[in-house]
Scaffold this active site. Structure first.
Site, PDB file in Angstrom:
ATOM      1  CE1 TYR A   1      -4.261   1.561   0.507  1.00  0.00           C
ATOM      2  CE2 TYR A   1      -2.874   3.204   1.538  1.00  0.00           C
ATOM      3  CZ  TYR A   1      -4.076   2.836   0.980  1.00  0.00           C
ATOM      4  OH  TYR A   1      -5.080   3.760   0.879  1.00  0.00           O
TER       5      TYR A   1
ATOM      6  CE1 TYR B   1      -4.594   5.834  -1.743  1.00  0.00           C
ATOM      7  CE2 TYR B   1      -6.301   7.469  -2.102  1.00  0.00           C
ATOM      8  CZ  TYR B   1      -5.609   6.636  -1.247  1.00  0.00           C
ATOM      9  OH  TYR B   1      -5.930   6.606   0.080  1.00  0.00           O
TER      10      TYR B   1
END
Lengths: 373, 136
Positions: free
Chosen positions: A278, A328
């Site tokens: 992440y 994203y």
């Protein structure tokens, strides 16, 4: 917590990803619906096969289900619109399937943050009177501290950004594909110093969906299932008003997760063929590698500087370009990439003979999933 | 009324903090049972769950654990000071808070720097605590 009894019990059998970009003609519902149709087609299923639904960043599970025509599911949930919830969604689906609450769950994510000009900063908050705001600033504060304690440098973080951009150059779906140099990173403007523009992820519109089912049901499906072999989650709320305890960098949570996920999955850390980390900001990658034990504590800077995360190296990471260069999608597109790597669908950016991919998310709800084919 | 920066939202738990800054003092909650001093304020001691809480006046001193410089402008009220600093400060009594360091150039900020609170009236109701280098 132990989830060893869930080892290889559930799997992802369908993935769908829309294009990523600026799509003002649709919204989170439309993007989610498109991704779901793609995931169902990928799995060779129809909506009638689905009896559970988890939505994330879609405004209403109820309206979304009505909109797409999903009737009478036996399981449903809606998780808060933050990136820590992508892994949490997959884990929740695995638990619901393994406990018999549903047979086939659709997980749907829709994000129209770019076209609605979602701004990650400003607004009312506890610290706004001092001008402190934004996820980037919280990570910048952690980064300065990490630099002070361990000597980590901005040009080391540049290696993370450059590596993922080089990967994005091999991914037609990535929003930013033009390679850059370490100097380009160092010359990019500060947003919140010490973090620069190229340390930040890319806000875009897009949708991602997965179809999950039990291992038994997956055997006869269209594509080879990708199994959830292990999962771990650790939440950290101490000092959450200042994001996390000053010298923690999520190390405590990730170290505890590392202490059980490999054992429970029956897969050693050394068997991991690739990582999906992440990467809301470059330092999060460094914190994740240290916490999960891929390098020693404090040595994440030198580790990424040695290009270990590049395709062709020992630990190829974020082969789609990640949040920094693909888009994203709050962990969802990283998990989609994990599935595609394990199916061998990644073309030029394929990790050779990939058998195990690990997803790692270092946040107040830290979570990790070990996928295998 | 020319104060343009964001103002704090005051709730029932934080009201005594802002009464303190108006009086030129940094006041925080202290647990009467385990003596933990904590911030932001709340109804329960986060260390021992006691409700036996009092408000204490702190020394107003602490040290810089980390700091950042905002080059991106998120609040129009900070435009005149851009780029401006925000520091993570550990107060001598233990709590953490974010604050601005005034009176020191951004390139002279350092981790470990000793700070003391200063109180800047913003409106008739609100006085903002910020910090400066401890004066020799």
């Amino acid at each position: 917590m132990t989830t060893e009894h869930l080892r290889d019990q559930t799997c992802i059998v369908g993935v769908g990803t829309t294009a990523y970009g600026n799509f003002p003609e649709t919204d989170a519902n439309g993007l989610g619906a498109d991704a779901l149709s793609m995931a169902l087609a990928d799995a060779g299923l129809t909506l009638g096969d689905v009896d559970g639904i988890i939505v994330n960043r879609i405004p209403s599970y109820e309206r979304f289900s009505e909109m797409i025509g999903l009737n009478n599911p036996t399981f449903g949930a809606q998780l808060q619109a933050s990136g820590r919830m992508s892994g949490a969604s997959v884990m929740m689906a695995a638990m619901a399937l393994a406990s018999g609450q549903a047979k086939c769950i659709a997980l749907v994510y829709g994000n129209n943050g770019r076209s609605v000009r979602e701004y990650y900063g400003g607004g009312d908050s506890l610290w706004a009177p001092w001008g402190f705001t934004s996820p980037g600033a919280r990570h910048a504060m952690m980064t300065r501290r990490h630099m002070h304690l361990y000597g980590t440098r901005s040009d080391q973080l540049a290696h993370v950004a450059k590596t993922f951009r080089d990967h994005a150059a091999l991914n037609p779906a990535a929003v930013m594909r033009k390679p850059f140099t370490i100097d380009d990173h160092q010359n990019s403007r500060f947003i919140t110093e010490p973090l620069r523009l190229l340390d930040y992820c890319l806000i875009n519109d897009g949708g991602v969906a997965f179809i999950m089912t039990t291992a038994d049901r997956a055997r006869d499906m269209k594509k080879k299932p990708v199994y959830i072999s292990g999962m771990a989650r650790e939440d950290t709320y101490e000092n959450s008003s200042t994001y996390t305890s000053p010298d923690d960098f999520w190390f405590g949570a990730l170290d505890r997760m590392a202490g059980r996920i490999y054992r429970e999955a029956g897969i050693g850390r050394e068997a991991v063929d690739g990582l999906m980390i992440y990467d809301n900001f470059t330092p999060t990658v460094v914190f994740s590698l240290e916490g999960m034990g891929f390098c020693k504590r404090g040595e994440g800077g030198p580790f990424v500087e040695e290009w270990h995360l590049a395709l062709g190296s020992g630990l190829p990471t974020n082969t789609n370009g990640g949040h920094l260069s693909e888009s994203y999608m709050q962990g969802w597109a990283l998990i989609a990439e994990a599935v595609r790597q394990l199916r061998g669908e990644c073309g030029e950016r394929q990790i050779k003979d990939a058998e195990v991919i690990q997803y790692i998310c270092a946040t107040p709800i830290s979570n990790s999933i070990l996928f295998r084919n | 009324m020319d104060y343009k920066k964001p103002l704090p939202g005051i709730d029932i738990w934080s009201r005594p903090f802002w009464a303190g800054t108006r009086a030129g003092e940094l006041r925080m909650q202290c647990c009467g049972d385990c003596r933990t001093i904590f911030f932001p304020p709340g109804p329960v001691c986060p260390s021992c769950q006691s409700r036996n809480l009092t408000w204490e006046t702190l020394s107003g001193r602490g040290e810089v654990l980390s700091w950042v410089i905002f080059h991106q402008l998120y609040f129009k009220g900070f435009a005149d000071e851009q780029p401006y600093n925000v520091a993570l400060v550990k107060l001598d009594e233990g709590p953490l808070m974010y604050t601005n360091v005034v009176g020191t150039d951004n390139d002279k900020l350092a981790i470990g720097m000793r700070l003391e609170a200063v109180f800047e009236p913003a409106t008739d109701e609100i006085t903002m605590p910020r910090f400066r280098a401890v004066q020799p």
